[in-house]
Design a protein around this motif. Structure first.
Motif, PDB file in Angstrom:
ATOM      1  N   THR A 165    -126.501  67.560 -21.435  1.00 18.50           N
ATOM      2  CA  THR A 165    -126.823  68.653 -22.362  1.00 18.50           C
ATOM      3  C   THR A 165    -126.529  70.018 -21.765  1.00 18.50           C
ATOM      4  OG1 THR A 165    -129.108  68.654 -21.571  1.00 18.50           O
ATOM      5  CG2 THR A 165    -128.599  67.259 -23.483  1.00 18.50           C
ATOM      6  N   GLY A 166    -126.059  70.038 -20.509  1.00 20.42           N
ATOM      7  CA  GLY A 166    -125.753  71.305 -19.859  1.00 20.42           C
ATOM      8  C   GLY A 166    -126.892  71.855 -19.013  1.00 20.42           C
ATOM      9  N   HIS A 167    -128.016  71.174 -18.936  1.00 22.21           N
ATOM     10  CA  HIS A 167    -129.146  71.634 -18.135  1.00 22.21           C
ATOM     11  C   HIS A 167    -128.902  71.295 -16.665  1.00 22.21           C
ATOM     12  CE1 HIS A 167    -131.004  71.581 -22.163  1.00 22.21           C
ATOM     13  NE2 HIS A 167    -131.726  72.588 -21.692  1.00 22.21           N
ATOM     14  N   ILE A 168    -129.106  72.275 -15.811  1.00 17.95           N
ATOM     15  CA  ILE A 168    -128.830  72.150 -14.372  1.00 17.95           C
ATOM     16  C   ILE A 168    -130.137  72.247 -13.608  1.00 17.95           C
ATOM     17  CG2 ILE A 168    -127.621  73.171 -12.410  1.00 17.95           C
ATOM     18  CD1 ILE A 168    -125.522  74.202 -14.311  1.00 17.95           C
ATOM     19  N   ARG A 169    -130.284  71.411 -12.596  1.00 18.41           N
ATOM     20  CA  ARG A 169    -131.441  71.455 -11.691  1.00 18.41           C
ATOM     21  C   ARG A 169    -130.946  71.684 -10.274  1.00 18.41           C
ATOM     22  NH1 ARG A 169    -134.563  66.117 -10.437  1.00 18.41           N
ATOM     23  NH2 ARG A 169    -133.289  66.207  -8.556  1.00 18.41           N
ATOM     24  N   TRP A 170    -131.529  72.707  -9.647  1.00 21.83           N
ATOM     25  CA  TRP A 170    -131.123  73.050  -8.277  1.00 21.83           C
ATOM     26  C   TRP A 170    -132.375  73.061  -7.410  1.00 21.83           C
ATOM     27  CZ3 TRP A 170    -129.167  78.436  -6.283  1.00 21.83           C
ATOM     28  CH2 TRP A 170    -128.610  78.266  -5.002  1.00 21.83           C
ATOM     29  N   ASP A 171    -132.397  72.203  -6.394  1.00 24.86           N
ATOM     30  CA  ASP A 171    -133.531  72.113  -5.469  1.00 24.86           C
ATOM     31  C   ASP A 171    -133.213  72.896  -4.206  1.00 24.86           C
ATOM     32  OD1 ASP A 171    -134.920  70.483  -7.202  1.00 24.86           O
ATOM     33  OD2 ASP A 171    -134.066  68.645  -6.367  1.00 24.86           O
TER      34      ASP A 171
ATOM     35  N   THR B 239    -129.838  83.841 -20.822  1.00 24.16           N
ATOM     36  CA  THR B 239    -129.952  82.565 -20.109  1.00 24.16           C
ATOM     37  C   THR B 239    -131.379  82.420 -19.594  1.00 24.16           C
ATOM     38  OG1 THR B 239    -127.627  82.621 -19.452  1.00 24.16           O
ATOM     39  CG2 THR B 239    -129.105  81.199 -18.176  1.00 24.16           C
ATOM     40  N   ILE B 240    -131.998  81.310 -19.898  1.00 22.77           N
ATOM     41  CA  ILE B 240    -133.388  81.064 -19.488  1.00 22.77           C
ATOM     42  C   ILE B 240    -133.376  80.311 -18.157  1.00 22.77           C
ATOM     43  CG2 ILE B 240    -135.609  80.120 -20.143  1.00 22.77           C
ATOM     44  CD1 ILE B 240    -134.614  82.356 -21.968  1.00 22.77           C
ATOM     45  N   ALA B 241    -134.024  80.884 -17.143  1.00 18.28           N
ATOM     46  CA  ALA B 241    -134.176  80.233 -15.834  1.00 18.28           C
ATOM     47  C   ALA B 241    -135.632  79.807 -15.677  1.00 18.28           C
ATOM     48  CB  ALA B 241    -133.761  81.174 -14.710  1.00 18.28           C
ATOM     49  N   ASN B 242    -135.846  78.515 -15.573  1.00 20.37           N
ATOM     50  CA  ASN B 242    -137.187  77.965 -15.387  1.00 20.37           C
ATOM     51  C   ASN B 242    -137.429  77.707 -13.902  1.00 20.37           C
ATOM     52  OD1 ASN B 242    -137.731  77.868 -18.204  1.00 20.37           O
ATOM     53  ND2 ASN B 242    -136.475  76.022 -18.348  1.00 20.37           N
TER      54      ASN B 242
ATOM     55  N   TRP C 272    -131.667  75.880 -15.303  1.00 22.90           N
ATOM     56  CA  TRP C 272    -131.040  76.733 -16.306  1.00 22.90           C
ATOM     57  C   TRP C 272    -130.031  75.894 -17.093  1.00 22.90           C
ATOM     58  CZ3 TRP C 272    -129.536  76.709 -11.236  1.00 22.90           C
ATOM     59  CH2 TRP C 272    -128.172  76.578 -10.964  1.00 22.90           C
ATOM     60  N   ARG C 273    -129.479  76.465 -18.134  1.00 21.93           N
ATOM     61  CA  ARG C 273    -128.549  75.735 -19.000  1.00 21.93           C
ATOM     62  C   ARG C 273    -127.163  76.351 -18.913  1.00 21.93           C
ATOM     63  NH1 ARG C 273    -126.783  75.295 -24.564  1.00 21.93           N
ATOM     64  NH2 ARG C 273    -126.490  73.084 -25.100  1.00 21.93           N
ATOM     65  N   HIS C 274    -126.176  75.488 -18.666  1.00 21.12           N
ATOM     66  CA  HIS C 274    -124.764  75.882 -18.595  1.00 21.12           C
ATOM     67  C   HIS C 274    -124.105  75.404 -19.893  1.00 21.12           C
ATOM     68  CE1 HIS C 274    -120.766  76.652 -17.134  1.00 21.12           C
ATOM     69  NE2 HIS C 274    -121.208  76.992 -15.926  1.00 21.12           N
ATOM     70  N   GLU C 275    -123.819  76.352 -20.783  1.00 21.19           N
ATOM     71  CA  GLU C 275    -123.339  75.982 -22.109  1.00 21.19           C
ATOM     72  C   GLU C 275    -121.902  75.452 -22.110  1.00 21.19           C
ATOM     73  OE1 GLU C 275    -123.943  79.122 -24.880  1.00 21.19           O
ATOM     74  OE2 GLU C 275    -126.078  79.363 -24.400  1.00 21.19           O
ATOM     75  N   PHE C 276    -121.195  75.613 -20.980  1.00 23.12           N
ATOM     76  CA  PHE C 276    -119.826  75.103 -20.905  1.00 23.12           C
ATOM     77  C   PHE C 276    -119.758  73.684 -20.341  1.00 23.12           C
ATOM     78  CE2 PHE C 276    -118.700  79.804 -20.139  1.00 23.12           C
ATOM     79  CZ  PHE C 276    -118.810  80.071 -21.496  1.00 23.12           C
TER      80      PHE C 276
ATOM     81  N   LEU D 234    -120.194  76.838  -9.351  1.00 18.99           N
ATOM     82  CA  LEU D 234    -120.800  77.137 -10.644  1.00 18.99           C
ATOM     83  C   LEU D 234    -121.537  78.464 -10.602  1.00 18.99           C
ATOM     84  CD1 LEU D 234    -122.336  73.635 -11.474  1.00 18.99           C
ATOM     85  CD2 LEU D 234    -120.206  74.587 -12.390  1.00 18.99           C
ATOM     86  N   TRP D 235    -121.702  79.039 -11.764  1.00 19.68           N
ATOM     87  CA  TRP D 235    -122.539  80.233 -11.868  1.00 19.68           C
ATOM     88  C   TRP D 235    -124.003  79.819 -11.707  1.00 19.68           C
ATOM     89  CZ3 TRP D 235    -126.642  81.629 -14.874  1.00 19.68           C
ATOM     90  CH2 TRP D 235    -126.996  82.984 -14.867  1.00 19.68           C
ATOM     91  N   SER D 236    -124.749  80.607 -10.932  1.00 15.56           N
ATOM     92  CA  SER D 236    -126.174  80.336 -10.741  1.00 15.56           C
ATOM     93  C   SER D 236    -126.925  81.659 -10.824  1.00 15.56           C
ATOM     94  CB  SER D 236    -126.432  79.663  -9.385  1.00 15.56           C
ATOM     95  OG  SER D 236    -125.992  80.486  -8.332  1.00 15.56           O
ATOM     96  N   PRO D 237    -128.124  81.656 -11.391  1.00 16.78           N
ATOM     97  CA  PRO D 237    -128.903  82.903 -11.500  1.00 16.78           C
ATOM     98  C   PRO D 237    -129.342  83.388 -10.124  1.00 16.78           C
ATOM     99  CG  PRO D 237    -130.215  81.016 -12.211  1.00 16.78           C
ATOM    100  CD  PRO D 237    -128.827  80.505 -11.998  1.00 16.78           C
ATOM    101  N   ASP D 238    -129.257  84.685  -9.941  1.00 16.04           N
ATOM    102  CA  ASP D 238    -129.601  85.282  -8.639  1.00 16.04           C
ATOM    103  C   ASP D 238    -131.117  85.526  -8.566  1.00 16.04           C
ATOM    104  OD1 ASP D 238    -129.425  87.152 -10.635  1.00 16.04           O
ATOM    105  OD2 ASP D 238    -128.829  88.772  -9.314  1.00 16.04           O
ATOM    106  N   ILE D 239    -131.876  84.450  -8.536  1.00 15.06           N
ATOM    107  CA  ILE D 239    -133.340  84.542  -8.484  1.00 15.06           C
ATOM    108  C   ILE D 239    -133.764  84.763  -7.035  1.00 15.06           C
ATOM    109  CG2 ILE D 239    -135.503  83.375  -8.973  1.00 15.06           C
ATOM    110  CD1 ILE D 239    -133.910  84.176 -11.445  1.00 15.06           C
ATOM    111  N   ILE D 240    -134.561  85.803  -6.820  1.00 14.37           N
ATOM    112  CA  ILE D 240    -135.051  86.123  -5.478  1.00 14.37           C
ATOM    113  C   ILE D 240    -136.565  86.285  -5.534  1.00 14.37           C
ATOM    114  CG2 ILE D 240    -132.895  87.266  -4.804  1.00 14.37           C
ATOM    115  CD1 ILE D 240    -134.376  89.940  -5.241  1.00 14.37           C
ATOM    116  N   VAL D 241    -137.162  86.332  -4.351  1.00 14.87           N
ATOM    117  CA  VAL D 241    -138.591  86.642  -4.211  1.00 14.87           C
ATOM    118  C   VAL D 241    -138.678  88.081  -3.714  1.00 14.87           C
ATOM    119  CG1 VAL D 241    -140.776  85.981  -3.160  1.00 14.87           C
ATOM    120  CG2 VAL D 241    -139.074  84.236  -3.672  1.00 14.87           C
TER     121      VAL D 241
END
Length: 432
Positions: free
Chosen positions: A113-119, A31-34, A62-66, A87-94
């Motif tokens: 298209t399954g692309h998710i944006r989280w602010d 899974t690619i997290a931008n 990121w992209r949610h294929e479901f 929803l599943w979300s990537p555990d991105i930390i600093v």
């Protein structure tokens, strides 16, 4: 289905039930997290604890294929918002964060298209290696490393925008922000290895520069004025004790200034700011006071204790040093070589105070008692005048010794201050 304008509750509930699983049809595909962020404000820099406090606007993709649907079958709907906790979300930390106070939006935008944006809005208290040697013209380079905490290569990170775009967006909001200004945002993606495990990480270097106007006005200019007054105090008469008291008053004022300034200066355990030269300035002022004490001691020699200026002092100070510093002798004063010649000539010649002797009398005649008493008074007056003249000559000689030494030490003092100021300014210019 007809009558529905988007994904149905039943279809979304099936996706919600898969929250614990990474949303990939083929789990071998990562899974690619931008990631992109905007540095909104620098809230504080604590040099002593090496802590940087910032406020970021973080945007994660990121992209949610479901979560994929056809807009034509859903009345053209292309985007919906869903609760992020479902929803599943990537555990991105600093990685450098010491404290994370997040004001995360509870919803995310989902594209067809399954692309998710989280602010997210983050108040980060992060560790940063702060260098304060060139304070207040220092430039800090702090690191933000984004990556997954649990997932290894199955979650990969990459920048959503170019680093130049992130820098331009951040500068737009930091233009009117406090003490710090943003210089640039740089970054790179790399792989973090720990044993046999590997993590994708993206490292941002945030370069910020301190605005020095506040410190120049409150610290450098007052200190420069005090040092200038100390230099000008050398033009006070060296034989006056007012110079010493004036310098002591300056040192007292500068000490109070240092105590007030101590609250503004940063301090760390591994470095000292170059602005600590204020302490060197205080040392130079103490040296100038010692010079004044020495000159005052020379100028107030007691003629009973010091009969005359030693010959080596006359040769070294009044001749060689005076010529070296181009000392200008007063018009009514002769150089030491001329004084020596005059002294030798006067001892061999007949010039000098008159010697009063009574008139020659016949052997059988004796002077009157009144005349003898007058001659005695005149002799005592002559001896007193001679002693005053010798004392005045001795004092004049010691005064010129003091003046020559004062000129010499003043020039050495100016040379020390000039060299030190040039070194400090050069180092600051290099850092700037």
């Amino acid at each position: 289905k007809e009558g529905h304008s988007g994904p149905t509750y039943e279809s979304l509930q099936a996706v919600f039930n898969l929250q614990a699983f990474r949303p990939a049809v083929n789990l071998s595909n990562p899974t690619i997290a931008n990631i992109s962020f905007t540095l909104y404000a620098v809230l504080g820099v604590n040099e002593k604890t090496q802590i940087l406090t910032t406020f970021l606007w973080l945007r994660l993709y990121w992209r949610h294929e479901f979560l994929v649907w056809d807009p034509d079958e859903c009345d053209g709907l292309t985007k919906i918002s869903l609760p992020v906790k479902e929803l599943w979300s990537p555990d991105i930390i600093v990685y450098e964060v010491d404290d994370d106070v997040s004001q995360a939006c509870p919803y995310v935008y989902v594209n067809h298209t399954g692309h998710i944006r989280w602010d997210r809005m983050l108040r980060l208290v992060s560790a940063c290696n702060l260098e304060i040697f060139s304070f207040p013209f220092d430039v800090q380079n702090c690191t933000f490393t984004f990556g997954s905490y649990m997932h290894t290569r199955d979650v990969r990170v990459s920048p959503a925008l170019t680093f130049k775009e992130m820098s331009q967006n951040s500068k737009r909001y930091l233009e009117a922000s406090g003490e710090w200004e943003l210089v640039d945002i740089l970054g790179e993606t790399s792989i973090l290895k720990f044993g046999i495990d590997e993590w994708d990480i993206i490292t941002f270097w945030v370069v910020i520069k301190r605005r020095p106007v506040l410190y120049v006005v409150n610290l450098l200019i007052p200190s420069s004025f005090l040092m200038l007054i100390d230099i000008l105090s050398f033009y006070l008469p060296p034989h006056s004790v007012d110079r010493a008291s004036f310098k002591m008053t300056l040192i007292l004022g500068y000490t109070v200034f240092l105590l007030i300034m101590n609250d503004l200066l940063p301090s760390t355990a591994n470095g000292t700011p170059i602005i600590i030269y204020f302490s060197v300035c205080l040392a130079l002022m103490v040296i100038s006071l010692l010079e004044t004490v020495i000159i005052t001691n020379v100028l107030h020699h007691n003629s009973l204790k010091y009969r005359e200026v030693p010959n080596w002092v006359r040769v070294v100070v009044l001749k060689h040093i005076a010529n070296l510093i181009c000392y200008r002798w007063p018009e009514d004063v002769q150089p030491p070589s001329t004084l020596q010649k005059d002294k030798t000539g006067s001892s061999n010649g007949s010039s000098g105070p008159w010697i009063i002797q009574p008139a020659t009398q016949a052997p059988d005649q004796r002077p009157a008692p009144e005349l003898q008493q007058i001659c005695q008074y005149l002799g005592e007056l002559r001896a007193h005048l001679i002693s005053l003249q010798k004392e005045s000559q001795l004092l004049d000689q010691w005064c010129h010794v003091g003046y020559v030494l004062d000129f010499l030490l003043f020039r050495i003092y100016l040379l020390l201050i000039s060299c030190y100021a040039m070194v400090i300014i050069t180092m600051w210019c290099i850092w700037i």
